[in-house]
Design an enzyme around this catalytic site. Structure first.
Site, mmCIF file in Angstrom:
data_model
loop_
_atom_site.group_PDB
_atom_site.id
_atom_site.type_symbol
_atom_site.label_atom_id
_atom_site.label_comp_id
_atom_site.label_asym_id
_atom_site.label_seq_id
_atom_site.Cartn_x
_atom_site.Cartn_y
_atom_site.Cartn_z
ATOM 1 N N GLY A 100 24.429 54.963 -43.078
ATOM 2 C CA GLY A 100 23.714 54.254 -44.133
ATOM 3 C C GLY A 100 23.246 52.900 -43.644
ATOM 4 O O GLY A 100 23.674 52.400 -42.596
ATOM 5 N N CYS A 101 22.375 52.280 -44.397
ATOM 6 C CA CYS A 101 21.808 51.005 -43.935
ATOM 7 C C CYS A 101 22.853 49.891 -43.959
ATOM 8 O O CYS A 101 22.948 49.100 -43.026
ATOM 9 C CB CYS A 101 20.573 50.631 -44.733
ATOM 10 S SG CYS A 101 20.747 50.666 -46.513
#
Lengths: 331, 331, 331, 331
Positions: free
Chosen positions: D130-131
Site C-alpha cells: 500500500g502507499c
C-alpha cells in the site's frame, strides 16, 4: 426587532453561507432550515462551527406545506427544482431566491442590489442574480448608464472558483485531484447565464440590444469570481472613453453605495473573499476604442448569500448593510 | 551519439525543467550547469531527486569565458540579462535561449517548433517563444494560415500558473498565502509579450497587420497556461468559419506533427502538465462571425524547457521527439 | 463604550487579521495602525476591502514615542524585535502581544484565554500564546487537569498552513510554486515553541515535569493548524483512559466556555477557518494505554488575532465573545 | 524484447499512472486496458495526453475470460473486488496487484522492491505494498535491520495527498471545495494498512512483535505521502542511536539501490512527485532514546504504479530501473 427567517437548501454552499451571515445579523433570527441530504441532522452536525445558539436546530425535509411562521425565506435550490414549491409558499412570507428559477420571472424583482436598490425595496419576491451576472453587471452598469460602451458587442471572459459548481459528490469533475492544478473552460457559446445578463444590459442601456460572448472557466480555488470584459467604446474621435472616464463613471454611479469599490488597480478575487463586496476596475485604450472592465466578487458572497441578505435587508426596510459589514478574510 | 550540453540558469524553474528533460534524453549529456543563487552547490543539493549520474555535478558561476567544450547551451536567464553574455559564447556552441532577449533578434531563429520546424533545423541560434506566445500562436497558426480570422482584431485572455512568474523570493506577491485562492489580472494593455505575438501573427497571415489585446492573469496553480482567444472571422455570408472548419484547419495544419493535439472539447491545462504537448480547441459562431480559439501548454514544457529541447533536437538533426515522449502527469 | 485601540505590525498576517476583527468589534475603535513595509500608505491601499470607516487611516512608522492616546495596543511584531519598544509604551496603555517576545516574561500574563480567563482579566500586559501552543494546549488541558495522561511523554505532530510562516517575500521557501503540492517537516527536535508548551503543561499538571517531542510541518494551505498529539495514559489497569473519558473530561473542562468545541469526530482545520473557535477531539486505546488528542485552530484566529481580541476583551472587562461571534467561513 | 502487458483498472489514478509509465517503458507494450467507468472509450478519450501509439486502444470491460495473450497484468482495482477475478487469470500471465487484496496472501510475494528485491525476482504473483506502508517501511527497514529501534512501540503519523483516496465522484468529502484548505485526520486506531505494516516490521526485525499506532491525514494536495514516525531506540546508555547512526544505517542498507535517497534534511513530498523515488530521513535524540524516521514517496509512484513497474521489471528479469528513470517533476 426580530425577523424570523428560514433557509431552504442549507446543505449547499449558498445555503450554508446564508446561515453564516444570518447567524451574525442583528435583526434576523434563523428559525427554520431545510435541506435534502442533511434532513434530520442538527445544524452542528453539518456545520461543526455553527454558532452555539443554532447548533441544535434540526434540519427539516423541505416542504412548503410545513413551513413555520416566517418573515423571510431564503431559497438556495438547484436551478429547475424550486419553481413549483416556492409558488406554494404563503404570500406573506417574503422570499429571496438565490437559485436560478426566478430571474426575470413574472412577479419577481431582479435583485441587483447595488445597481437598483429602489426596484427591490418593498418587494416580496426577489430573485438574486447569478454569480457570474453579479460580477459582470456590477462592472458594466456604470459604463452602460453613461453610454460609454456598445451594448451589442461585449466579450465576457469569466473565471470562477469551484464552489460555483456546487457541492462535490456524484461528479468526479469537481473532485480535488481532478480539479487541483487544472484550469477548465466550459460551456462555450451556450452558458445558462447569458439571457439574464443580456436582459439586464438592455435595461441598463435604455433598451439597446445586447450582444454577448460569455466564456466561463473553472479556476482551482474555492471561492471568487473575476469577469474580464472586453467592450467596444461608444464614443467617437476625441470622445472615446479613457481609463479615467470609466473610473469616474463608476465612482459617480456607486457614490454613497456601501459594497462596491472602484479600484484603479486590476481587482483580485481574494480582495472580496468572505465579504459582500464587489470590486470594479477599468482599462481603456481610446486609440483602439477598447474598454476592459473587470468585476470581482466572492461567488458565495455578493454572488449568492451576501447579495441575498442585502436584498432581504432592502425588502424588510433594514439598513442595507445590516449583518454584512464583515471585512474580507485575508489571506 | 553523445551531444554535450550545458544549462545556464539552472536555479530557475525553466532551467530546472531543462535539466529534468535532458536527464532522460537519449543523446544529450549534461556536462555543465551554471546558476546564480546555487553556484558552488551540487546538483543534488538543489534538486534532491536529480538522477544519480548528475547528482555530483557542481553548479558553476555563469561566465561565458569559462565554458567547457559544449555542443549545445540552453540559456534560461531573466529577460534583460543575457544578451551581452550570450554574444560571447563561441560560435560553434549552438544556443537555445529560453529567456526573452533574442526573440526576433538578428541572427536568431524564432523557435516556434511545431509551426515552422524548417526555419529552425540547422540554425545555431534559436530563441524560444515565450510561454504565453507558445500557447497563443499554436492555437492561432492554423486559422491564420487558412485565412479564417482577421489578424487585426484579436483579444487574448491569457491565464498562467504561478511558476510563470519565476521563482519566489524577494516578491511577496508570489508568496503562497498571498497567491493561493487568488486570481490576479495584471499588466493590462501593456504586456511584454505583445510584440512577439504580433510579429508572428503577421508572418503567419502573409503580412497583414496584427492588432491585439492581451490580458494576462495569474491563476493559483503551479503549472499551466490557457489562452482563450476571441477572433473576428474573415469569411463573409455563408463562408463564415464554423467550429468544424476551424478544427479541420488545425488537423490539417498539424497533421503528422507530434506535439499538438486538436481537441473538440475545450482543452484543460492539466492535460499537458509535465509534457511538451500543446492542445488546441475551437468554438465558432458563424452568425456573429466569431471564432474562439483555445491553446493549452505547460508553461515550463512547451512554454519553456520542452520546446527548448525540441528546438535543440531540430538544430542537432535528431528526431524531434527525442527525450520528449513522456506522457503528461495526471492527476 | 468606545475603547481606543491600535495595532502595530499591521502589514503582517496577524496584524491584518486583528484589523479585520477590530473593524467589526462593537466596542473597539481602531485609531492607530503602524507597520514596517506599509508606513505612509492608507489602510485601504494595503487592504482593498478595509471597512469604509478605516479606509483613510494612514499607517504610521512604529515608534512608541509617538503613540496617540490608546486604551489597548495590539502588537504583532516578529519575535525578537519588540521587547525594547514595548517596554516604552506608557503603563496605562494595555498591551496584547501577539508576537513571541513576552510569553512567560516577567510582568506578562500568558493569555491562554479559554483555559484560564481568570489569570488574564484585569491584567495590563498579556502575551498571546503561539499558534502551535494554542492548538496543542487547548487539546491537552482537560487531560492534564484530570490527570489522564503522563506529562513527561508527549509527542506532538503539528501541521500548519503557510500563513503561519508569515508573509512571503525574501524567502523562496514560501513561494507559491515551491510550497504548493508540497508537505514539509522542519525544525526537528528544536522548535522554538517547545519551552512555552512545556511550561504550560507543567502548570496544568500541577508541577509534573513535562517531556515533549514537537515536530512541525508546513501544509499547502493558507490557514489552519492541527496538532495530533500522542500521549501515554496515566491510569493503571481498568482505570486506563478511554475515548469517552477523554471527551467527557473536555466537556467538563470547557463547559460554559464559548470558543472550544469538543467533537467526537476527528476535527478538521477547515471547521475553524476565519473564526476564534478551537476544536478538540480524542481517541484512546486503553489496551495500549495510549491517548491521541487532536486540537484544531485557525492559526490567525485562535492562534493569533482571535485570541488576542479575546484577551483584550478579558482585560477590558468586556464580554469575552465581543466581536468574535463570526462563524467560520466554509467552504 | 517486447513484453505484452495489460492494465485492469485503467480509469483509476493508479491504473492511469501505470499507463503513463508503461508508455515510455523500453520493453513493455501496452496491448490491453480494462476499466469500469471507461469501458468502450478510446484511451485518448480518457487521457487526452496519451501517447499517439496508444490513443486508439479501446478500453474493455474487465473479464479475465476474455484476456488477450499477456505476459504481465497490472491490476489496480478497489480493495475487496479483485480476489476472485484475479484467481481466474491464466497461470502464465504474471500479475502485479496494485490493489489491496493480495498483500501477504498465500502464493503472493509482498513486493517491497527496494527492501527485498530477491524475494520478488522470478515470482509470478506479486502484491504491491500500500502507499502508506511503502513510505513507512522504506524509512523503517534500515533501523529494524540494524536493531536500532523497538519494533513494539512505533507511532506513525502519516499524511497523504488526496489522490490517495481514489477518484472523486460519489463522495463529496473529496470534492475540491470541501478538501481544499482543509487538513483531515481519519481512521484513528483502525486503519486498514496496519496489519500489512506490522507483518513486515516483524519480518524485518527478525520476528519481534510489532506494535503500531497509525494515524492517517488527508492533506490538500494531489500527490505525495509523508510518514513521520516516532520510535523508541533499542540501544542502552551510550549505545543509544544518534541521527548519524540512523543515516549511516540507511546508507548501508540502500547502498547500490537505485530508488531510495537518504537525506540529512527532512524530506519533502515534492521531491518525489511523478517519480519512483523514496526519500528517507532521520532525527534522533539519544538523551530521550527517541528516533524520528521520515519517509516520503509519491503515492502514485513508489506508492502504487512506480513500484508496480519496478516489481514487474524484477519478475521479468529486466533491469530494475527500466522505464523508471524519469526525474521528479519540480515545481
Amino acid at each position: 426587532m426580530s425577523i424570523r427567517v428560514g433557509i431552504v437548501g442549507i446543505s449547499g454552499f449558498g445555503g450554508g453561507e446564508a446561515m453564516r451571515l444570518i447567524a451574525s445579523h442583528p435583526s434576523f433570527d434563523l428559525v427554520y432550515a431545510a435541506g435534502e441530504g442533511s434532513a434530520g441532522s442538527r445544524l452542528a452536525d453539518r456545520f461543526p462551527g455553527a454558532p452555539a445558539g443554532l447548533a441544535d436546530l434540526v434540519i427539516e425535509r423541505w416542504d412548503p406545506a410545513t413551513l413555520p411562521k416566517l418573515d423571510v425565506l431564503f431559497a438556495s435550490l438547484p436551478t429547475g427544482t424550486s419553481a413549483e414549491a416556492l409558488a406554494r409558499v404563503p404570500a406573506d412570507v417574503r422570499i429571496v431566491d438565490i437559485g436560478g428559477d426566478h430571474r426575470y420571472a413574472e412577479g419577481w424583482a431582479y435583485g441587483l442590489a447595488d445597481v437598483w436598490p429602489d426596484r427591490i425595496a418593498g418587494r416580496t419576491r426577489v430573485a438574486n442574480p447569478g454569480c457570474f451576472p453579479a460580477a459582470t453587471l456590477t462592472a458594466l452598469a456604470p459604463l452602460l448608464a453613461e453610454g460609454l460602451i456598445e451594448p451589442g458587442n461585449i466579450v465576457i471572459d469569466a473565471k470562477t472558483g469551484i464552489s460555483g459548481a456546487g457541492r462535490g459528490g456524484g461528479d468526479s469533475r469537481f473532485g480535488y485531484a481532478e480539479s487541483n492544478e487544472n484550469l477548465v473552460p466550459y460551456g462555450l457559446l451556450r452558458h445558462v447565464h447569458v439571457p439574464e445578463i443580456e436582459t439586464t444590459i438592455e435595461r441598463l442601456s435604455g433598451g439597446s440590444a445586447a450582444g454577448l460572448v460569455f466564456t466561463p472557466h473553472l479556476v482551482p480555488m474555492t471561492r471568487g469570481i473575476l469577469a474580464t470584459i472586453y467592450c467596444r467604446g461608444r464614443g467617437r474621435g476625441r470622445d472615446r472613453a479613457s481609463t479615467d472616464q470609466c473610473l469616474d463613471a463608476a465612482r459617480r454611479f456607486y457614490a454613497g453605495r456601501a459594497f462596491v469599490r472602484v479600484t484603479d488597480r486590476p481587482p483580485q478575487t481574494k480582495w472580496a473573499t468572505g465579504s459582500n463586496l464587489a470590486f470594479v476596475g477599468y482599462a481603456a485604450d481610446p486609440e483602439r476604442n477598447l474598454v476592459i472592465a473587470m468585476g470581482v466578487v466572492d461567488n458565495l458572497g455578493k454572488g449568492a448569500a451576501g447579495q441575498a441578505v442585502q436584498n432581504a435587508n432592502l425588502i424588510c426596510g433594514l439598513p442595507e448593510t445590516a449583518g454584512l459589514d464583515g471585512a474580507p478574510v485575508w489571506p
